[in-house]
Design an enzyme around this catalytic site. Sequence first.
Site, PDB file in Angstrom:
ATOM      1  CG  HIS A  69      -1.587   6.411  -2.191  1.00 20.01           C
ATOM      2  ND1 HIS A  69      -2.789   6.330  -2.850  1.00 20.01           N
ATOM      3  CD2 HIS A  69      -1.805   5.863  -0.973  1.00 20.01           C
ATOM      4  CE1 HIS A  69      -3.704   5.779  -2.058  1.00 20.01           C
ATOM      5  NE2 HIS A  69      -3.132   5.485  -0.903  1.00 20.01           N
TER       6      HIS A  69
ATOM      7  CG  HIS B 167      -7.976   3.490   0.494  1.00 16.84           C
ATOM      8  ND1 HIS B 167      -7.438   3.246  -0.732  1.00 16.84           N
ATOM      9  CD2 HIS B 167      -6.990   4.086   1.222  1.00 16.84           C
ATOM     10  CE1 HIS B 167      -6.177   3.670  -0.756  1.00 16.84           C
ATOM     11  NE2 HIS B 167      -5.878   4.192   0.417  1.00 16.84           N
TER      12      HIS B 167
ATOM     13  CD  GLU C  21      -6.948   6.565   6.259  1.00 15.11           C
ATOM     14  OE1 GLU C  21      -7.568   6.591   5.179  1.00 15.11           O
ATOM     15  OE2 GLU C  21      -5.871   7.153   6.448  1.00 15.11           O
TER      16      GLU C  21
ATOM     17  CG  ASP D 271      -1.389   5.645   3.095  1.00 20.64           C
ATOM     18  OD1 ASP D 271      -1.772   5.267   1.970  1.00 20.64           O
ATOM     19  OD2 ASP D 271      -2.134   6.229   3.910  1.00 20.64           O
TER      20      ASP D 271
ATOM     21  N   GLY E 290      -9.812   7.978  -1.691  1.00 24.76           N
ATOM     22  CA  GLY E 290     -10.520   9.249  -1.504  1.00 24.76           C
ATOM     23  C   GLY E 290     -11.377   9.182  -0.258  1.00 24.76           C
TER      24      GLY E 290
ATOM     25  CG  HIS F 121      -2.016   1.002   1.204  1.00 25.28           C
ATOM     26  ND1 HIS F 121      -3.343   0.694   1.407  1.00 25.28           N
ATOM     27  CD2 HIS F 121      -1.985   2.342   0.994  1.00 25.28           C
ATOM     28  CE1 HIS F 121      -4.067   1.802   1.327  1.00 25.28           C
ATOM     29  NE2 HIS F 121      -3.261   2.829   1.092  1.00 25.28           N
TER      30      HIS F 121
ATOM     31  CG  ASP G 276      -0.921  10.626  -5.810  1.00 18.60           C
ATOM     32  OD1 ASP G 276      -0.860   9.417  -5.519  1.00 18.60           O
ATOM     33  OD2 ASP G 276      -1.960  11.288  -5.665  1.00 18.60           O
TER      34      ASP G 276
HETATM   35 ZN   LIG Z   1      -3.872   4.829   1.021  1.00 19.44          ZN
END
Ligand SMILES: [Zn+2]
Length: 362
Positions: A21, A208, A211, A300, A181, A19, A23
């Site tokens: 990202h 996701h 969280e 993350d 998102g 996991h 960006d």
């Molecule tokens: Zn994430």
Amino acid sequence: MSTPVNLDTIRLVPKVLLHDHLDGGLRPQTVIDLARAAGYAGLPHEDADELGRWFAAAADSGSLERYLETFSHTVAVMQTAEALARVAAECVEDLAADGVVYAEIRYAPELFQEQGLTLDRIVAAVQDGFRDGERRAAAEGKRIRIGTLLCAMRQNARSAEIANLAVRYRDSEVVGFDIAGPEAGFPPTRNLDAFEYLRQQNAHFTIHAGEAFGLPSIWEAIQHCGAERLGHGVRIVDDIKVDEDGSVHLGRLASYIRDRRIPLEMCPSSNLQTGAAKSIAEHPIGLLAKLRFRVTVNTDNRLMSHCSMSSEFAALHEAFGYGWADMQWFAVNAMKSAFIGFDERLEIIDDVIKPGYAALLE
Ligand SMILES: [Zn+2]
């Protein structure tokens, strides 16, 4: 004599990341270079160290606006094929240098269309960058393999289109799909058609869930949508009761997730920034690992959380005393949970992970 556990020694052992990202993992200097090339004037700092500190501080601030602002900058400078390929290649180099041997990197292609790139061009550019990064790492004597997860953004309505894109590139190392998102107000069931399509295509996906948002989000992701893994899944602890004498009671959803070995993609440092946990020592990962849930450790957003796989493990070692056997367990857990084929996963476990820890476990 056993090898001490510290950041330097942790970097040397094989780690598996599920996991992360794209960006959220740029080098600060790359953000600056790409901003200059794109004529983007919105960066808060022009010095790499200062910019790096700004990203971490903004993500740490507890303010959602400031946290989201960090991504507005990285996304703004990733709007060309060249920029995407560079970011992807550097991501692989950085992970390989940190001792990661297999990683699944995710991003939402729909975010990179501000200057007219097609979804196909975006995926091709990122895949080129990953292959380039794998070659550069190999030239440095580092073995690493990257699988790609394509995300759809929960607040947009493009999940069917992105799921189709993921299936079209499944033979080019796009190994799965995810939705990312804001959780609140955008339950995973809004994307049921995409998940049904993926299942019909025998394709893999994670969601996701759990969280910031609680058990209903996790339940929907697993039982309605059919997610194979949970992105974070931290709130599953709300379905676990620990008595004062230490006896533990699992609710039906928590039992189901543990019994079915559903992988939890836990991201300790990131969870502190989003308020899902107060400190690493209080992070549910300690309890969940003790109860033998299929827990994995992840980064993350390496830029925003100012972390690496090795620094996450160093923090967990501090908080819970985890040693080499625990780190191997996390790596094997993650590899078992990866979206590549069974024989390929087994090969990495047997030929890379186990030998990498063998000497430390004697
Ligand atoms: Zn994430």
